[in-house]
Design a protein around this motif. Sequence first.
Motif, mmCIF file in Angstrom:
data_model
loop_
_atom_site.group_PDB
_atom_site.id
_atom_site.type_symbol
_atom_site.label_atom_id
_atom_site.label_comp_id
_atom_site.label_asym_id
_atom_site.label_seq_id
_atom_site.Cartn_x
_atom_site.Cartn_y
_atom_site.Cartn_z
ATOM 1 N N GLY A 353 -8.368 -24.991 83.369
ATOM 2 C CA GLY A 353 -9.349 -25.788 82.624
ATOM 3 C C GLY A 353 -9.785 -27.011 83.419
ATOM 4 O O GLY A 353 -10.969 -27.349 83.479
ATOM 5 N N HIS A 354 -8.828 -27.676 84.048
ATOM 6 C CA HIS A 354 -9.146 -28.849 84.865
ATOM 7 C C HIS A 354 -10.004 -28.463 86.061
ATOM 8 O O HIS A 354 -10.952 -29.156 86.416
ATOM 9 C CB HIS A 354 -7.861 -29.527 85.359
ATOM 10 N N LEU A 355 -9.646 -27.357 86.650
ATOM 11 C CA LEU A 355 -10.376 -26.890 87.834
ATOM 12 C C LEU A 355 -11.856 -26.692 87.522
ATOM 13 O O LEU A 355 -12.736 -27.074 88.293
ATOM 14 C CB LEU A 355 -9.761 -25.582 88.335
ATOM 15 N N GLU A 356 -12.110 -26.105 86.363
ATOM 16 C CA GLU A 356 -13.498 -25.804 85.992
ATOM 17 C C GLU A 356 -14.315 -27.083 85.842
ATOM 18 O O GLU A 356 -15.520 -27.073 86.012
ATOM 19 C CB GLU A 356 -13.523 -25.027 84.670
ATOM 20 N N LYS A 357 -13.621 -28.175 85.519
ATOM 21 C CA LYS A 357 -14.343 -29.432 85.291
ATOM 22 C C LYS A 357 -14.524 -30.255 86.555
ATOM 23 O O LYS A 357 -15.221 -31.273 86.543
ATOM 24 C CB LYS A 357 -13.604 -30.262 84.234
ATOM 25 N N VAL A 407 -2.128 -28.840 93.437
ATOM 26 C CA VAL A 407 -3.276 -29.322 94.201
ATOM 27 C C VAL A 407 -4.422 -29.665 93.246
ATOM 28 O O VAL A 407 -5.022 -30.741 93.312
ATOM 29 C CB VAL A 407 -3.736 -28.254 95.232
ATOM 30 N N ILE A 408 -4.694 -28.737 92.337
ATOM 31 C CA ILE A 408 -5.763 -28.948 91.354
ATOM 32 C C ILE A 408 -5.460 -30.173 90.498
ATOM 33 O O ILE A 408 -6.314 -31.031 90.277
ATOM 34 C CB ILE A 408 -5.903 -27.694 90.464
ATOM 35 N N ASN A 409 -4.220 -30.242 90.019
ATOM 36 C CA ASN A 409 -3.852 -31.372 89.173
ATOM 37 C C ASN A 409 -3.936 -32.692 89.924
ATOM 38 O O ASN A 409 -4.256 -33.730 89.338
ATOM 39 C CB ASN A 409 -2.449 -31.173 88.592
ATOM 40 N N SER A 410 -3.656 -32.660 91.194
ATOM 41 C CA SER A 410 -3.742 -33.884 91.986
ATOM 42 C C SER A 410 -5.188 -34.341 92.148
ATOM 43 O O SER A 410 -5.478 -35.531 92.102
ATOM 44 C CB SER A 410 -3.121 -33.675 93.368
ATOM 45 N N PHE A 411 -6.078 -33.383 92.324
ATOM 46 C CA PHE A 411 -7.509 -33.721 92.372
ATOM 47 C C PHE A 411 -7.918 -34.372 91.072
ATOM 48 O O PHE A 411 -8.603 -35.375 91.024
ATOM 49 C CB PHE A 411 -8.369 -32.460 92.575
ATOM 50 N N GLN A 431 -14.294 -20.009 91.395
ATOM 51 C CA GLN A 431 -14.746 -18.633 91.206
ATOM 52 C C GLN A 431 -13.569 -17.653 91.216
ATOM 53 O O GLN A 431 -13.474 -16.760 90.380
ATOM 54 C CB GLN A 431 -15.759 -18.304 92.306
ATOM 55 N N VAL A 432 -12.652 -17.837 92.153
ATOM 56 C CA VAL A 432 -11.524 -16.910 92.246
ATOM 57 C C VAL A 432 -10.601 -17.045 91.039
ATOM 58 O O VAL A 432 -10.147 -16.051 90.477
ATOM 59 C CB VAL A 432 -10.746 -17.109 93.565
ATOM 60 N N PHE A 433 -10.333 -18.252 90.630
ATOM 61 C CA PHE A 433 -9.478 -18.438 89.454
ATOM 62 C C PHE A 433 -10.097 -17.765 88.230
ATOM 63 O O PHE A 433 -9.422 -17.055 87.490
ATOM 64 C CB PHE A 433 -9.235 -19.932 89.177
#
Length: 504
Positions: A353-357, A407-411, A431-433
């Motif tokens: 969810g975070h990644l998408e944002k 990594v995503i959470n750190s971003f 896209q891959v996720f």
Amino acid sequence: MPTLRFFNSLTRQKEVFEPVTPGHVGMYVCGPTVSGESHLGHARPFITFDILFRYLMHLGYKVRYVRNITDAGHFEEEGRVAEDKISTKAVLEKLEPMELVQKYTNMFHWAMHQFNNLEPSIEPTATGHIVEQIVMIERIIADGYAYVVNGSVYFDVEKYHRDFEGRGMAYGVLSGRVLDDQLETTRVLSSQDEKRNKSDFALWKHAAPEHIMQWKSPWGMGFPGWHIECSAMSNKYLGERFDIHGGGMDLQFPHHECEIAQSAVCNHQIPARYWLHNNMITINGKKMGKSYNNVIKLSELFGGHHSMLEQPYSPMTVRFFILQTHYRSTLDFGNEALQAAERGLKRMWEAFGHLEKLDVAATGGQQAGDPVQDAQCQRLLDEAEESMTDDLNTAKVMANFFELVPVINSFRDGHVQLSSITATTLKRLQQVFRTYLVDIFGLRDEKPSDSGRLDSVMQLLIDIRREARSRKDFATSDKIRNQLQSMGIQLKDEKDGRVSWTYL
RNA sequence: GGUACCGUGGCCGAGUGGCUAGGCAGAGGUCUGCAAAACCUCGUACAGCAGUUCGAAUCUGCUCGGUACCUCCA
């Protein structure tokens, strides 16, 4: 299209997948016997092959996925009174056989829906294909590989084996069984049987008048043997030679072995090129199965109503649990393992969810601020996609995704600047996720879907709490947080002062 | 008895000749009014014995333990 490799039970090795017709895949998977409610063990093949179905389509194949419903009765145990399993139970429950079959078919479909399994392209029933089965049996008799005794028809395994062994279609090609051994050990026991050899199997069974499920045939009233339906239906919808035949390992023998023999007589070839078998779900190391009396029905699992369950487990938790293991390994059920899956899924899903944002505008654009980080992300994605081509290693894909979670959470938290990776890398991550988690693995959000209004209410509470905190009125702020917590909603104070919430 | 397969750190589980997956649990730290969440750090595991090899969890042999199929079974 990438090169796929599957472990083929027929050859006992990994092989490069080449469809009979380029761009198309015909896949047959043995479906459920709808004489009872599905349990956790049944979930495995249907989730496994659903993922294969989704994956093949993702790669661009046009797939016809046939999964049957076995709704015609089988006989219980050889040597005892042959009885129609479904009919017997129907009498006990005082239901019409078709009513019973319908009930369990509906429950099966309900479970498949819970798991977010796609519907197969064709879901044929055994009762709907009696004619096709009779035609096939007639053909086998005409060719001399079956014999009629008292209104029943049996497949002559010994003769078949003798004639087809030299053509690479020995009885035992799939399971590695040696027919001669079986004949030796069984001949003595079978004297009072209708069958010439114990290894012979029924194509058609004579039904006594009291049997409810029976059909007219050239050999009298009766019902089809268990194996013939799959041969008849796969042949009808996928042709004489198709690509993938799937099912549980426990079907390898005798069921799939018999299918091969039947089809070989009619079409002179092994019906499927690749035979894929998923391993069993075990419980305390023992296979989950009716005869072991250790089954956990799906409704019990989702509801938590079973003495072995410490809590309910949602369909997505179970799906994730299955994904985290390679399909050819046994998977041991346990509360600790399921709970680990539940938490792992939550973590993965929230990171997704975070990644998408994450905003592409905040990336380094063409330039990666941290080339090492950028390359690491790309490498983990490459590896994940490769793992999938290697006999469907979903466990490895998930492992790589989990490496990307921090990594995503750190971003997101700003621990690491998003500008350390390029726009291309972020887009690929997103896209891959999405492709894997949603489209291929078939995971979905399980939150209740009224969140539009709830969101506003939550925002109000979050605001009130923020005001209380700014007054150092911690009694009020803690009350809000703790009460929500006990209602199953968790507030999360983010680094930058934002507050988000999630279901526990 | 026959035929396969398996034995990985507290639990679940990938991997398979050298580069010590991953998840959950646990410990310490950062952050926080306190927590939670998130992030950082930490476990040198591969049943036992012997052998092959420069090197084995990974190959070979043996031993022990377990499972599946041989009957309905996903």
